[in-house]
Design a protein around this motif. Structure first.
Motif, PDB file in Angstrom:
ATOM      1  N   UNK A 117      45.254 -29.579  -5.243  1.00 46.14           N
ATOM      2  CA  UNK A 117      45.581 -28.658  -6.334  1.00 46.14           C
ATOM      3  C   UNK A 117      44.899 -29.035  -7.635  1.00 46.14           C
ATOM      4  N   UNK A 118      45.668 -29.081  -8.713  1.00 52.28           N
ATOM      5  CA  UNK A 118      45.096 -29.342 -10.041  1.00 52.28           C
ATOM      6  C   UNK A 118      44.678 -30.797 -10.237  1.00 52.28           C
ATOM      7  N   UNK A 119      45.018 -31.670  -9.284  1.00 50.16           N
ATOM      8  CA  UNK A 119      44.573 -33.061  -9.389  1.00 50.16           C
ATOM      9  C   UNK A 119      43.068 -33.183  -9.148  1.00 50.16           C
ATOM     10  N   UNK A 120      42.498 -32.147  -8.506  1.00 52.99           N
ATOM     11  CA  UNK A 120      41.078 -32.157  -8.160  1.00 52.99           C
ATOM     12  C   UNK A 120      40.335 -31.112  -8.987  1.00 52.99           C
ATOM     13  N   UNK A 121      39.159 -31.487  -9.478  1.00 58.11           N
ATOM     14  CA  UNK A 121      38.306 -30.530 -10.191  1.00 58.11           C
ATOM     15  C   UNK A 121      36.877 -30.733  -9.711  1.00 58.11           C
ATOM     16  N   UNK A 122      36.243 -29.637  -9.319  1.00 57.94           N
ATOM     17  CA  UNK A 122      34.859 -29.696  -8.817  1.00 57.94           C
ATOM     18  C   UNK A 122      33.947 -28.869  -9.708  1.00 57.94           C
ATOM     19  N   UNK A 123      33.200 -29.511 -10.609  1.00 56.18           N
ATOM     20  CA  UNK A 123      32.186 -28.787 -11.374  1.00 56.18           C
ATOM     21  C   UNK A 123      30.883 -28.705 -10.576  1.00 56.18           C
ATOM     22  N   UNK A 124      30.213 -27.562 -10.649  1.00 52.04           N
ATOM     23  CA  UNK A 124      28.963 -27.386  -9.918  1.00 52.04           C
ATOM     24  C   UNK A 124      27.849 -26.912 -10.825  1.00 52.04           C
ATOM     25  N   UNK A 125      26.754 -27.642 -10.836  1.00 54.85           N
ATOM     26  CA  UNK A 125      25.622 -27.273 -11.680  1.00 54.85           C
ATOM     27  C   UNK A 125      24.936 -26.018 -11.138  1.00 54.85           C
ATOM     28  N   UNK A 126      24.326 -25.248 -12.055  1.00 51.72           N
ATOM     29  CA  UNK A 126      23.627 -24.010 -11.682  1.00 51.72           C
ATOM     30  C   UNK A 126      22.606 -24.215 -10.558  1.00 51.72           C
ATOM     31  N   UNK A 127      22.032 -25.414 -10.454  1.00 48.47           N
ATOM     32  CA  UNK A 127      20.955 -25.640  -9.491  1.00 48.47           C
ATOM     33  C   UNK A 127      21.460 -26.042  -8.104  1.00 48.47           C
ATOM     34  N   UNK A 128      22.774 -26.133  -7.928  1.00 47.84           N
ATOM     35  CA  UNK A 128      23.307 -26.463  -6.612  1.00 47.84           C
ATOM     36  C   UNK A 128      23.109 -25.296  -5.648  1.00 47.84           C
ATOM     37  N   UNK A 129      23.009 -25.627  -4.355  1.00 40.31           N
ATOM     38  CA  UNK A 129      22.854 -24.563  -3.367  1.00 40.31           C
ATOM     39  C   UNK A 129      24.197 -23.896  -3.079  1.00 40.31           C
ATOM     40  N   UNK A 130      24.142 -22.718  -2.508  1.00 46.20           N
ATOM     41  CA  UNK A 130      25.339 -21.893  -2.331  1.00 46.20           C
ATOM     42  C   UNK A 130      26.405 -22.555  -1.467  1.00 46.20           C
ATOM     43  N   UNK A 131      26.002 -23.339  -0.481  1.00 47.45           N
ATOM     44  CA  UNK A 131      26.997 -23.957   0.404  1.00 47.45           C
ATOM     45  C   UNK A 131      27.934 -24.879  -0.378  1.00 47.45           C
ATOM     46  N   UNK A 132      27.437 -25.404  -1.507  1.00 41.91           N
ATOM     47  CA  UNK A 132      28.242 -26.281  -2.363  1.00 41.91           C
ATOM     48  C   UNK A 132      28.883 -25.491  -3.492  1.00 41.91           C
ATOM     49  N   UNK A 133      28.111 -24.608  -4.109  1.00 40.60           N
ATOM     50  CA  UNK A 133      28.605 -23.898  -5.306  1.00 40.60           C
ATOM     51  C   UNK A 133      29.804 -23.019  -4.981  1.00 40.60           C
TER      52      UNK A 133
END
Length: 367
Positions: free
Chosen positions: A37-53
């Motif tokens: 839940x809110x204990x986890x935060x995943x930021x993703x950079x614009x250059x990441x591929x779709x499988x990650x983003x």
């Protein structure tokens, strides 16, 4: 990180993750996100591929994501889907009780690695001897924590591709000259846009410890570190010339990490956010050739079918270090958190963090 470190880092990924199907990994990641839940935060950079983003709780550029992380005090675990210097910045700006992770420690940045602290300290000594106390250092946020700390220690500031012009203006009110690290192209394009002639710019070569400059020392206003982005340097004048011949009505927009010649021949140039904003605001049917990282270009093509979008370089590939973050490494990182056996924690020491924050604060205090 040494070659042996890279080999060890690759070997650390358990074999079972290589055997999972994409669907299995996606289901496991969704389950862990729900569990934490809110204990986890995943930021993703614009250059990441779709499988990650697809799993990112926020997308953006490096500094924007680090600031979002800093504002999210609920998150105990921040799994940064980007590259090493980005995770460092997130760790610098977040609290001591929060942990920042990089799913694959091999996800570095060739540009950031072109300016290490030992080269920089050595260059600073030589430049101080030659020019005296007339130089203020600036660093692109695409740099290591050690370089940000160096800049902070010497009264300088960080810059982004969005605010580089404003920070360079400020720097010239502080000292006669600037040392711009580590991307020579962003420094050159920014300074030229502010009216600094090209022949008033020198280049410091960290390999030879030589200042490449033919002019008079008194005329030197900008000292550019001889570094570059391996992705953006692959957009060439020939790409533009070929496109002008075949499709003269296609608008060319590039990132300022591209070479000066490419920026000058393009119709427009700006940060990642600027490029995205221009595409979103354009009339349907507008034809674009974009000079930036391929994962982002492909995502813009997918998200804006009303536009006619291509890459400026038809042979361009995605950022290879960004692409080290993949489903197996993301799942492994998340499962290690759930199991209490965390891997790949990014931690910047307090002294380095304090000096790096000084550089970041000088930037953020500018209007």
């Amino acid at each position: 990180m040494s070659i042996m470190d890279l080999v060890k880092a690759d070997a650390m990924l358990p074999e079972r993750y290589k055997a999972y199907s994409d669907q299995e990994m996606e289901e496991k990641i969704h389950a862990i996100k729900k569990e934490l839940g809110t204990k986890l935060f995943i930021p993703g950079h614009h250059y990441q591929k779709n499988e990650v983003i697809q799993f990112a709780d926020a997308t953006g550029d490096s500094l924007q994501l680090a600031q979002i992380c800093a504002a999210n005090e609920q998150a105990e675990h921040i799994v940064f889907c980007g590259v090493h210097f980005m995770a460092e910045t997130a760790d610098i700006l977040t609290t001591a009780s929060q942990k920042v992770y990089l799913p694959d420690m091999r996800a570095g940045c060739s540009m950031a690695d072109m300016a290490d602290i030992f080269q920089t300290e050595r260059a600073w000594m030589d430049l101080q001897e030659r020019f005296g106390d007339t130089i203020i250092p600036l660093t692109y946020v695409n740099s290591t924590a050690a370089i940000k700390a160096f800049v902070g220690r010497h009264g300088g500031a960080t810059v982004t591709s969005s605010n580089a012009a404003e920070i360079v203006k400020w720097a010239f009110t502080q000292k006669k000259r600037i040392l711009f690290l580590p991307d020579q192209h962003l420094g050159r394009n920014t300074a030229y846009g502010l009216g600094v002639p090209l022949d008033h710019m020198a280049v410091w070569n960290p390999i030879t410890d030589v200042l490449e400059y033919d002019g008079k020392d008194d005329d030197c206003q900008v000292i550019l570190w001889k570094g570059h982005c391996s992705v953006h340097e692959n957009f060439t004048v020939a790409n533009i010339q070929n496109l002008r011949k075949s499709e003269p009505d296609r608008k060319i927009i590039v990132h300022p990490e591209c070479s000066h010649e490419v920026v000058m021949l393009s119709d427009d140039a700006g940060s990642t956010k600027y490029i995205i904003d221009q595409i979103e605001a354009a009339a349907p049917g507008t034809k674009w050739a974009i000079g930036t990282e391929m994962n982002l270009v492909n995502r813009l093509i997918e998200n804006h079918p009303e536009q006619d979008i291509i890459s400026l370089n038809p042979l361009m590939c995605p950022c290879l270090t960004m692409n080290r973050i993949d489903l197996p490494h993301l799942l492994w990182c998340l499962e290690s958190i759930v199991e209490g056996a965390e891997q790949n924690i990014i931690k910047v020491d307090d002294a380095t963090s304090a000096e790096a924050i000084a550089a970041l604060d000088r930037m953020l205090q500018r209007p």
